[in-house]
Design a protein around this motif. Structure first.
Motif, PDB file in Angstrom:
ATOM      1  N   PHE A 117       9.133  18.650  12.691  1.00  0.00           N
ATOM      2  CA  PHE A 117       9.734  18.991  13.989  1.00  0.00           C
ATOM      3  C   PHE A 117       9.972  17.709  14.790  1.00  0.00           C
ATOM      4  O   PHE A 117       9.076  17.197  15.467  1.00  0.00           O
ATOM      5  CB  PHE A 117       8.827  19.950  14.770  1.00  0.00           C
ATOM      6  N   ALA A 118      11.192  17.183  14.650  1.00  0.00           N
ATOM      7  CA  ALA A 118      11.610  15.981  15.393  1.00  0.00           C
ATOM      8  C   ALA A 118      13.129  15.968  15.329  1.00  0.00           C
ATOM      9  O   ALA A 118      13.725  16.624  14.465  1.00  0.00           O
ATOM     10  CB  ALA A 118      11.050  14.728  14.728  1.00  0.00           C
ATOM     11  N   THR A 119      13.771  15.192  16.212  1.00  0.00           N
ATOM     12  CA  THR A 119      15.228  15.080  16.094  1.00  0.00           C
ATOM     13  C   THR A 119      15.533  14.405  14.761  1.00  0.00           C
ATOM     14  O   THR A 119      14.695  13.655  14.235  1.00  0.00           O
ATOM     15  CB  THR A 119      15.813  14.217  17.226  1.00  0.00           C
ATOM     16  N   ASN A 120      16.733  14.615  14.243  1.00  0.00           N
ATOM     17  CA  ASN A 120      17.051  14.023  12.948  1.00  0.00           C
ATOM     18  C   ASN A 120      17.059  12.504  13.038  1.00  0.00           C
ATOM     19  O   ASN A 120      16.667  11.817  12.088  1.00  0.00           O
ATOM     20  CB  ASN A 120      18.379  14.553  12.406  1.00  0.00           C
ATOM     21  N   ALA A 121      17.463  11.961  14.207  1.00  0.00           N
ATOM     22  CA  ALA A 121      17.487  10.495  14.366  1.00  0.00           C
ATOM     23  C   ALA A 121      16.081   9.933  14.195  1.00  0.00           C
ATOM     24  O   ALA A 121      15.865   8.970  13.458  1.00  0.00           O
ATOM     25  CB  ALA A 121      18.058  10.135  15.731  1.00  0.00           C
ATOM     26  N   VAL A 122      15.110  10.542  14.856  1.00  0.00           N
ATOM     27  CA  VAL A 122      13.714  10.071  14.755  1.00  0.00           C
ATOM     28  C   VAL A 122      13.200  10.289  13.342  1.00  0.00           C
ATOM     29  O   VAL A 122      12.600   9.402  12.726  1.00  0.00           O
ATOM     30  CB  VAL A 122      12.818  10.812  15.788  1.00  0.00           C
ATOM     31  N   PHE A 123      13.441  11.469  12.810  1.00  0.00           N
ATOM     32  CA  PHE A 123      12.913  11.794  11.485  1.00  0.00           C
ATOM     33  C   PHE A 123      13.421  10.799  10.432  1.00  0.00           C
ATOM     34  O   PHE A 123      12.649  10.228   9.662  1.00  0.00           O
ATOM     35  CB  PHE A 123      13.303  13.230  11.091  1.00  0.00           C
ATOM     36  N   ALA A 124      14.750  10.559  10.452  1.00  0.00           N
ATOM     37  CA  ALA A 124      15.348   9.673   9.441  1.00  0.00           C
ATOM     38  C   ALA A 124      14.862   8.238   9.626  1.00  0.00           C
ATOM     39  O   ALA A 124      14.559   7.544   8.653  1.00  0.00           O
ATOM     40  CB  ALA A 124      16.875   9.735   9.554  1.00  0.00           C
ATOM     41  N   ASP A 125      14.776   7.803  10.883  1.00  0.00           N
ATOM     42  CA  ASP A 125      14.361   6.435  11.177  1.00  0.00           C
ATOM     43  C   ASP A 125      12.950   6.147  10.629  1.00  0.00           C
ATOM     44  O   ASP A 125      12.675   5.060  10.124  1.00  0.00           O
ATOM     45  CB  ASP A 125      14.383   6.251  12.707  1.00  0.00           C
ATOM     46  N   VAL A 126      12.070   7.141  10.711  1.00  0.00           N
ATOM     47  CA  VAL A 126      10.680   6.925  10.277  1.00  0.00           C
ATOM     48  C   VAL A 126      10.496   7.274   8.800  1.00  0.00           C
ATOM     49  O   VAL A 126       9.944   6.487   8.027  1.00  0.00           O
ATOM     50  CB  VAL A 126       9.708   7.766  11.152  1.00  0.00           C
ATOM     51  N   ALA A 127      10.978   8.443   8.404  1.00  0.00           N
ATOM     52  CA  ALA A 127      10.675   8.949   7.047  1.00  0.00           C
ATOM     53  C   ALA A 127      11.233   8.048   5.945  1.00  0.00           C
ATOM     54  O   ALA A 127      10.671   7.974   4.852  1.00  0.00           O
ATOM     55  CB  ALA A 127      11.217  10.371   6.891  1.00  0.00           C
ATOM     56  N   GLN A 128      12.317   7.311   6.251  1.00  0.00           N
ATOM     57  CA  GLN A 128      12.892   6.426   5.209  1.00  0.00           C
ATOM     58  C   GLN A 128      11.902   5.355   4.762  1.00  0.00           C
ATOM     59  O   GLN A 128      12.077   4.751   3.702  1.00  0.00           O
ATOM     60  CB  GLN A 128      14.169   5.770   5.741  1.00  0.00           C
ATOM     61  N   HIS A 129      10.849   5.110   5.548  1.00  0.00           N
ATOM     62  CA  HIS A 129       9.876   4.075   5.179  1.00  0.00           C
ATOM     63  C   HIS A 129       8.691   4.636   4.396  1.00  0.00           C
ATOM     64  O   HIS A 129       7.801   3.884   4.002  1.00  0.00           O
ATOM     65  CB  HIS A 129       9.369   3.360   6.435  1.00  0.00           C
ATOM     66  N   ALA A 130       8.656   5.960   4.207  1.00  0.00           N
ATOM     67  CA  ALA A 130       7.523   6.558   3.472  1.00  0.00           C
ATOM     68  C   ALA A 130       7.845   6.613   1.983  1.00  0.00           C
ATOM     69  O   ALA A 130       8.997   6.810   1.591  1.00  0.00           O
ATOM     70  CB  ALA A 130       7.253   7.961   4.013  1.00  0.00           C
ATOM     71  N   LYS A 131       6.806   6.469   1.166  1.00  0.00           N
ATOM     72  CA  LYS A 131       7.015   6.535  -0.288  1.00  0.00           C
ATOM     73  C   LYS A 131       6.932   7.988  -0.781  1.00  0.00           C
ATOM     74  O   LYS A 131       7.297   8.302  -1.910  1.00  0.00           O
ATOM     75  CB  LYS A 131       5.957   5.698  -1.014  1.00  0.00           C
ATOM     76  N   LEU A 132       6.385   8.836   0.053  1.00  0.00           N
ATOM     77  CA  LEU A 132       6.223  10.257  -0.280  1.00  0.00           C
ATOM     78  C   LEU A 132       6.175  11.026   1.035  1.00  0.00           C
ATOM     79  O   LEU A 132       5.607  10.532   2.011  1.00  0.00           O
ATOM     80  CB  LEU A 132       4.894  10.447  -1.036  1.00  0.00           C
ATOM     81  N   VAL A 133       6.792  12.212   1.061  1.00  0.00           N
ATOM     82  CA  VAL A 133       6.682  13.039   2.267  1.00  0.00           C
ATOM     83  C   VAL A 133       5.998  14.356   1.903  1.00  0.00           C
ATOM     84  O   VAL A 133       6.409  15.055   0.974  1.00  0.00           O
ATOM     85  CB  VAL A 133       8.067  13.307   2.911  1.00  0.00           C
ATOM     86  N   LEU A 134       4.915  14.650   2.624  1.00  0.00           N
ATOM     87  CA  LEU A 134       4.245  15.954   2.507  1.00  0.00           C
ATOM     88  C   LEU A 134       4.844  16.803   3.624  1.00  0.00           C
ATOM     89  O   LEU A 134       4.615  16.519   4.807  1.00  0.00           O
ATOM     90  CB  LEU A 134       2.729  15.815   2.696  1.00  0.00           C
ATOM     91  N   ILE A 192       0.876  -1.183   0.000  1.00  0.00           N
ATOM     92  CA  ILE A 192       0.000   0.000   0.000  1.00  0.00           C
ATOM     93  C   ILE A 192       0.913   1.232   0.000  1.00  0.00           C
ATOM     94  O   ILE A 192       1.826   1.334   0.830  1.00  0.00           O
ATOM     95  CB  ILE A 192      -0.923   0.018   1.247  1.00  0.00           C
ATOM     96  N   HIS A 193       0.654   2.142  -0.927  1.00  0.00           N
ATOM     97  CA  HIS A 193       1.480   3.360  -1.006  1.00  0.00           C
ATOM     98  C   HIS A 193       1.265   4.223   0.239  1.00  0.00           C
ATOM     99  O   HIS A 193       0.138   4.353   0.739  1.00  0.00           O
ATOM    100  CB  HIS A 193       1.083   4.154  -2.266  1.00  0.00           C
ATOM    101  N   THR A 194       2.355   4.821   0.733  1.00  0.00           N
ATOM    102  CA  THR A 194       2.253   5.624   1.960  1.00  0.00           C
ATOM    103  C   THR A 194       2.764   7.044   1.739  1.00  0.00           C
ATOM    104  O   THR A 194       3.754   7.257   1.032  1.00  0.00           O
ATOM    105  CB  THR A 194       3.095   5.006   3.095  1.00  0.00           C
ATOM    106  N   ALA A 195       2.093   7.985   2.365  1.00  0.00           N
ATOM    107  CA  ALA A 195       2.587   9.370   2.418  1.00  0.00           C
ATOM    108  C   ALA A 195       2.652   9.772   3.884  1.00  0.00           C
ATOM    109  O   ALA A 195       1.737   9.451   4.660  1.00  0.00           O
ATOM    110  CB  ALA A 195       1.657  10.300   1.653  1.00  0.00           C
ATOM    111  N   LEU A 196       3.716  10.453   4.255  1.00  0.00           N
ATOM    112  CA  LEU A 196       3.876  10.959   5.624  1.00  0.00           C
ATOM    113  C   LEU A 196       3.693  12.466   5.576  1.00  0.00           C
ATOM    114  O   LEU A 196       4.465  13.163   4.912  1.00  0.00           O
ATOM    115  CB  LEU A 196       5.283  10.600   6.137  1.00  0.00           C
ATOM    116  N   ASP A 197       2.646  12.958   6.233  1.00  0.00           N
ATOM    117  CA  ASP A 197       2.362  14.402   6.273  1.00  0.00           C
ATOM    118  C   ASP A 197       2.944  14.929   7.579  1.00  0.00           C
ATOM    119  O   ASP A 197       2.426  14.614   8.658  1.00  0.00           O
ATOM    120  CB  ASP A 197       0.839  14.586   6.211  1.00  0.00           C
ATOM    121  N   THR A 198       4.016  15.698   7.489  1.00  0.00           N
ATOM    122  CA  THR A 198       4.754  16.058   8.710  1.00  0.00           C
ATOM    123  C   THR A 198       5.111  17.546   8.757  1.00  0.00           C
ATOM    124  O   THR A 198       5.343  18.172   7.726  1.00  0.00           O
ATOM    125  CB  THR A 198       6.055  15.219   8.814  1.00  0.00           C
ATOM    126  N   CYS A 199       5.197  18.060   9.991  1.00  0.00           N
ATOM    127  CA  CYS A 199       5.680  19.431  10.163  1.00  0.00           C
ATOM    128  C   CYS A 199       7.204  19.430  10.268  1.00  0.00           C
ATOM    129  O   CYS A 199       7.812  20.484  10.364  1.00  0.00           O
ATOM    130  CB  CYS A 199       5.046  20.071  11.396  1.00  0.00           C
TER     131      CYS A 199
END
Ligand code: SF4
Length: 267
Positions: free
Chosen positions: A130-147, A121-128
């Motif tokens: 605002f997170a540490t880079n460690a958290v951001f990178a750990d999660v965002a790498q799994h999204a197919k698109l970032v809003l 299933i295609h995923t988009a992460l809609d984010t502001c």
């Protein structure tokens, strides 16, 4: 992973403005920012909360109390999303994790992205952002698109209007620009706040030096949220602000026209 639980406050099917195709948007509870114009104030606190509202039946008003937010496991969520799969497949859509701020519940957010990936299933992460880079990178790498929301570039103005600095947001955008994940930049249009000449020029400068931006989505302010603030007993400092003028939004669409392959009003 499927047993991880998170708190969400809504699941909306048939969304056409949160990424490509027909999408189901999952609204996570909790946000580290407190934007003056937020149209989802019920998503700001991570805790489940009670709101007072009124239901009208046969022209009579009935006061009501409702809970906003509920816990759900990744397995339960994936099961619920299954019924929307035919729409995703027909329209090349998928799911969008929104909020609130999904990264505030980073373990749950990552687990949903991974489960969706496993089920194709295609995923988009809609984010502001605002997170540490460690958290951001750990999660965002799994999204197919970032809003990715970009609001105000001046640090002091950003803090004044959202209660936080924007340094993490700009750093995470820089990290994102070095990955191969497509980016849609989302800019809320708030009169005399995000649309000042200084801010829109600064936004354009950052956007133009960021690779992989496929779309700029201009999101004009609207007054829909007024009652939500009342029901939550929250002060709404922009209660007198009018809806964003259509002509000004179109002018800004023209202003950004060479900065991305697509510039939309409303996403
Ligand atoms: S980042 Fe989005 S959800 Fe969070 S306060 Fe701002 S507008 Fe609301």
């Amino acid at each position: 992973m499927l047993q991880i639980k998170g708190t969400i406050f809504d699941i909306r099917s048939f969304s056409l403005h949160d990424g490509p195709g027909i999408r189901t948007t999952i609204f996570f509870k909790g946000c580290p920012l407190c934007c003056a114009w937020c149209h989802n104030p019920e998503g700001q606190k991570v805790e489940i909360e009670k709101i007072n509202c009124t239901r009208i039946v046969d022209s009579k008003k009935f006061p009501l109390s409702e809970l906003v937010g509920y816990e759900i496991s990744v397995a339960q969520l994936m099961q619920q999303l299954e019924s929307d799969r035919p729409f995703f497949e027909q329209s090349q859509g998928g799911i969008t994790l929104s909020g609130g701020e999904p990264l505030l519940q980073s373990a749950f957010c990552k687990a949903v992205l991974q489960a969706a990936e496993e089920q194709e299933i295609h995923t988009a992460l809609d984010t502001c952002g605002f997170a540490t880079n460690a958290v951001f990178a750990d999660v965002a790498q799994h999204a197919k698109l970032v809003l990715y929301d970009l609001k105000i570039i001046d640090l002091h103005q950003h803090r004044l209007m959202t209660a936080e600095n924007n340094d993490l947001i700009l750093k995470n955008l820089e990290w994102l620009s070095k990955q191969s994940i497509p980016i849609f930049i989302r800019i809320p249009l708030i009169q005399n706040i995000t649309d000042t000449e200084q801010n829109i020029h600064a936004l354009r400068q950052i956007i133009e030096k960021t690779p992989h931006i496929e779309s700029i989505d201009l999101l004009p302010y609207h007054q829909f949220a007024r009652n939500k603030y009342k029901n939550l007993n929250l002060e709404y400092t922009l209660s007198e602000l009018d809806n964003y003028p259509k002509e000004k939004a179109e002018e800004l669409q023209f202003f950004f026209k060479n900065s991305a392959p697509r510039v939309t009003i409303g996403g």
